[in-house]
Design an enzyme around this catalytic site. Sequence first.
Site: not given
Ligand code: NAD
Length: 499
Positions: A401, A191, A267, A302
């Site tokens: 963040e 997804k 992650e 991240c």
């Molecule tokens: P997000 O959590 O908003 O979304 C991530 C994914 O989760 C998307 O595909 C989104 O559609 C999905 N999602 C959102 N709500 C959901 C739900 N209720 N149920 C299931 N899936 C759902 O994050 P983002 O804005 O896409 O990315 C930014 C975040 O990702 C930051 O916090 C960043 O630190 C983190 N990040 C972490 C790493 C790591 O390796 N630790 C790497 C990259 C990004």
Amino acid sequence: MTASMTHADWQRLAGELTHETRAFIGQRFVEAASGERFAVVNPATGETLAEVASCDAADVELAVRHAREAYNRGDWSRLAPGKRKQAMLRLAELMETHKHELALLDTLDMGKPIMSSLGDMAGAIGCIRYNAETIDKVYGEVAPTGEDSLGLVLREPLGVVGSIVPWNFPMMMTAWKIGPALAAGNSVILKPSEKSPLSALRLAQLALEAGLPDGVFQVVPGFGHTAGKALALSMDVDCLSFTGSTGVGKQLMQYAGQSNLKRVYLECGGKSPNLVFADCKDLDAVARNAAEAIFHNQGEVCIAGSRLLVENSVRDEFVERVLAHAETMQPGDPLDPASFMGAIVDEVQHKRILDYICQGVEEGARLRTGGQAVNPVAGGYYVAPTVFDGVTPQMAIGREEIFGPVLSVFGFDSEEEAVALANDSEYGLAAGLWSQDIDRIMRVSRRLHSGQVFVNNWAGGDMTVPFGGVKQSGNGRDKSHHSLEEYSELKTVWMSLSP
Ligand code: NAD
């Protein structure tokens, strides 16, 4: 085409691209059952790139059915690892052939500079190759039993894996999830983020061409609260591998508890400290690294080094040097190979970053540079590299963040104080440490509560080392053979033998 392509070459290629916009379910590209679509916007210009199928519970259910059938059929899950390896190497080859296109799709989708996207492709392709090459070198165990029995410890795939990924490194995060999951023999449903689905759909075309069997790799574009939630609540998904925000990570754990106790590897976010001691070798080189650590990928990383902790005896000089480097990192058109920073992913994130900057000023931090929206390309969302000095742990910009190009500088007088400041965070994804004193390096790197510590570099590492966090940065590990282990189950076979 080569890496020496010019701005005009990339613009031309962008104009020639056609986009796959349908979901990939059961070896076919299909519209969402509801017929719904969502708009994908290029944040560099504000223009709509494509309308993509918006999958919901019905589509996810269908994909899960195909994935389970594939798993039960065994033409991937029980295939000899050496043969899975061949198929994955074919996929990696196809990704290599189409890497410019894949890189361009990520840049158009989420605004990162094209050279950075190309770098991501090298990482993504390397990850698929690494896992392909590793899987036929993983052995089971024979337990140390008496002669009247034989204890075998086998590694088996988990079954159906749902991978939910973010938009900041679309193809690389995808590869980090699907590489080990596929290599281990699972059926994977991806997804992608609703903000960056196009490279994932192109990848599905390549997986089809590489010969991955029906139901082994599927892509369900859609929103988190629809497609993502349905995947997380499914009673027939065995594992969720997630990269994204801490808030959504917490929700996924709840969904797992409400459904079938599926494994959840997370992650999540970070607010990573970068510690600069006065004894470091080349203050100017360290300052450039510190600026890159936060401004790379517009700060949408991240492991962004968003908290810069500097020993007070060199702080004024060091901050001046950081400001000078920040000046050279202004955002530009993501399609220009000379741009260091590109566009912020969308209007919502753009506003969020600017709101944090206002809050920083209100809370009394000293704004040293940036702090405003800029407009290198009309209609796009850009923020100037921003540096605050005099930040305290109580300020929102010092704790939360931001996920944007905003650096918070703190001062410290002793090693103790530096470690305490660094660890004063709900996150623990990464930390940096700059010093020439080997005793201090060993002492401090052990005391930092963080999944990874970069010593005299920022964001170093390759496929051989794990990537992941502690505390509310998550519990999973991407990369290295440890990630492969996460996607397999230990099974014991105990045989009674005739004496
Ligand atoms: P997000 O959590 O908003 O979304 C991530 C994914 O989760 C998307 O595909 C989104 O559609 C999905 N999602 C959102 N709500 C959901 C739900 N209720 N149920 C299931 N899936 C759902 O994050 P983002 O804005 O896409 O990315 C930014 C975040 O990702 C930051 O916090 C960043 O630190 C983190 N990040 C972490 C790493 C790591 O390796 N630790 C790497 C990259 C990004």
